[in-house]
Design a protein around this motif. Structure first.
Motif, mmCIF file in Angstrom:
data_model
loop_
_atom_site.group_PDB
_atom_site.id
_atom_site.type_symbol
_atom_site.label_atom_id
_atom_site.label_comp_id
_atom_site.label_asym_id
_atom_site.label_seq_id
_atom_site.Cartn_x
_atom_site.Cartn_y
_atom_site.Cartn_z
ATOM 1 N N GLY A 155 -37.842 -0.251 26.782
ATOM 2 C CA GLY A 155 -37.125 -0.681 26.262
ATOM 3 C C GLY A 155 -35.708 -0.134 25.578
ATOM 4 O O GLY A 155 -35.092 -0.343 24.975
ATOM 5 N N GLY A 156 -35.291 1.346 26.165
ATOM 6 C CA GLY A 156 -34.569 1.912 25.899
ATOM 7 C C GLY A 156 -33.148 1.017 27.077
ATOM 8 O O GLY A 156 -33.912 0.535 27.777
ATOM 9 N N THR A 157 -31.982 1.621 26.289
ATOM 10 C CA THR A 157 -30.477 0.646 27.110
ATOM 11 C C THR A 157 -30.257 1.870 27.865
ATOM 12 O O THR A 157 -29.652 2.895 27.962
ATOM 13 C CB THR A 157 -30.268 0.707 26.475
ATOM 14 O OG1 THR A 157 -30.462 0.032 24.735
ATOM 15 C CG2 THR A 157 -28.277 0.410 26.991
ATOM 16 N N MET A 158 -29.844 1.171 28.896
ATOM 17 C CA MET A 158 -29.461 2.072 30.791
ATOM 18 C C MET A 158 -28.115 2.657 29.999
ATOM 19 O O MET A 158 -26.778 1.859 29.251
ATOM 20 C CB MET A 158 -29.186 0.917 31.979
ATOM 21 C CG MET A 158 -28.878 2.038 33.037
ATOM 22 S SD MET A 158 -28.568 0.732 33.685
ATOM 23 C CE MET A 158 -27.063 0.185 34.035
ATOM 24 N N THR A 159 -27.587 3.742 30.358
ATOM 25 C CA THR A 159 -26.143 4.630 30.190
ATOM 26 C C THR A 159 -25.479 4.415 31.391
ATOM 27 O O THR A 159 -25.939 4.241 32.428
ATOM 28 C CB THR A 159 -26.349 5.967 29.480
ATOM 29 O OG1 THR A 159 -27.008 7.036 31.443
ATOM 30 C CG2 THR A 159 -27.464 6.443 28.458
ATOM 31 N N ASP A 160 -24.458 4.883 31.307
ATOM 32 C CA ASP A 160 -23.071 4.649 32.306
ATOM 33 C C ASP A 160 -24.081 5.591 33.422
ATOM 34 O O ASP A 160 -23.387 6.031 34.345
ATOM 35 C CB ASP A 160 -21.889 5.869 31.879
ATOM 36 C CG ASP A 160 -21.254 4.730 30.223
ATOM 37 O OD1 ASP A 160 -21.900 3.364 30.645
ATOM 38 O OD2 ASP A 160 -19.885 4.694 30.556
ATOM 39 N N ARG A 161 -24.610 6.535 33.500
ATOM 40 C CA ARG A 161 -25.150 7.586 34.085
ATOM 41 C C ARG A 161 -26.722 7.063 34.736
ATOM 42 O O ARG A 161 -27.438 7.867 35.347
ATOM 43 C CB ARG A 161 -26.032 9.388 33.038
ATOM 44 C CG ARG A 161 -24.452 9.680 32.956
ATOM 45 C CD ARG A 161 -24.656 11.280 32.714
ATOM 46 N NE ARG A 161 -23.309 11.529 32.415
ATOM 47 C CZ ARG A 161 -22.085 12.061 32.933
ATOM 48 N NH1 ARG A 161 -22.215 12.557 34.258
ATOM 49 N NH2 ARG A 161 -21.121 13.058 32.563
ATOM 50 N N LEU A 162 -26.725 5.692 34.563
ATOM 51 C CA LEU A 162 -27.715 4.525 34.874
ATOM 52 C C LEU A 162 -28.902 5.637 34.568
ATOM 53 O O LEU A 162 -30.434 5.586 35.274
ATOM 54 C CB LEU A 162 -27.687 4.966 36.946
ATOM 55 C CG LEU A 162 -26.120 4.835 37.292
ATOM 56 C CD1 LEU A 162 -26.392 4.513 38.975
ATOM 57 C CD2 LEU A 162 -26.163 3.402 36.650
ATOM 58 N N ALA A 163 -29.023 6.028 33.039
ATOM 59 C CA ALA A 163 -30.271 6.986 32.773
ATOM 60 C C ALA A 163 -31.108 6.128 31.407
ATOM 61 O O ALA A 163 -30.386 4.938 31.068
ATOM 62 C CB ALA A 163 -29.871 8.063 32.890
ATOM 63 N N CYS A 164 -32.074 6.217 31.276
ATOM 64 C CA CYS A 164 -32.611 5.539 30.011
ATOM 65 C C CYS A 164 -31.933 6.081 28.698
ATOM 66 O O CYS A 164 -32.416 7.476 28.737
ATOM 67 C CB CYS A 164 -33.896 4.986 30.313
ATOM 68 S SG CYS A 164 -35.079 4.981 28.533
ATOM 69 N N ASP A 165 -31.670 5.693 27.660
ATOM 70 C CA ASP A 165 -31.097 6.181 26.953
ATOM 71 C C ASP A 165 -32.311 6.705 25.850
ATOM 72 O O ASP A 165 -31.681 7.418 24.928
ATOM 73 C CB ASP A 165 -30.029 5.573 26.155
ATOM 74 C CG ASP A 165 -30.489 4.210 25.286
ATOM 75 O OD1 ASP A 165 -31.840 3.717 25.225
ATOM 76 O OD2 ASP A 165 -29.822 3.509 24.307
ATOM 77 N N SER A 166 -33.393 6.191 26.000
ATOM 78 C CA SER A 166 -34.683 6.422 25.024
ATOM 79 C C SER A 166 -35.228 7.872 25.867
ATOM 80 O O SER A 166 -36.256 8.578 25.697
ATOM 81 C CB SER A 166 -35.344 5.520 24.886
ATOM 82 O OG SER A 166 -36.562 5.186 23.979
#
Length: 149
Positions: free
Chosen positions: A120-131
């Motif tokens: 349920g985390g959000t994708m960052t600019d680096r295409l990774a999960c922020d969670s």
């Protein structure tokens, strides 16, 4: 005036790539394919594009190996359009363009947020999960309405 499709005087992969994906409708067709749209009428409904323009863009993307036609009905003969491996490889570029647009053209916040299905985390600019920190792939995410929707 369109750029020529030959590059005798330049060696530029950006120019060559733009000949395939550099058109507005083409990019929106690819975006819709990443969102799960597969059939001609569904692309047309999602995009509001003229049938002749959509026909042209789908044919070009198939010709270039970005999409492939897969039959789903015999009578009448009908096809779905699915991303190929070459098409899926456009995902990082699409997500980078999304993040750039969110930064520069979304004053009320992103109209769409890319969520990690796993946690349920959000994708960052680096295409990774922020969670959880996982590197995200297209099949591990889903777009959901954002604050600017």
């Amino acid at each position: 005036m369109a750029l020529p499709r030959t590059y005798d005087s330049q060696n530029c992969s950006i120019a060559r790539s733009l000949e395939v994906v550099g058109d507005r409708w083409t990019m929106l067709v690819i975006r819709s394919a990443f969102e799960g749209v597969r059939r001609f009428d569904d692309f047309q409904d999602a995009l509001g594009v003229a049938r002749n323009v959509l026909t042209d863009r789908l044919a070009r993307l198939c010709e270039e190996g970005v999409l492939r036609r897969v039959p789903y009905q015999e009578r009448p003969e009908r096809y779905e359009y699915r991303l190929t491996r070459k098409g899926v490889e456009l995902w990082p570029a699409m997500m980078t363009l999304l993040a750039w647009g969110d930064r520069h053209y979304a004053p009320d916040g992103p109209p769409m947020v890319i969520k990690h299905r796993g946690c349920g985390g959000t994708m960052t600019d680096r295409l990774a999960c922020d969670s959880c920190g996982a590197r995200l792939e297209p099949n591990e995410v889903e777009p959901v309405p954002g604050p600017g929707a």
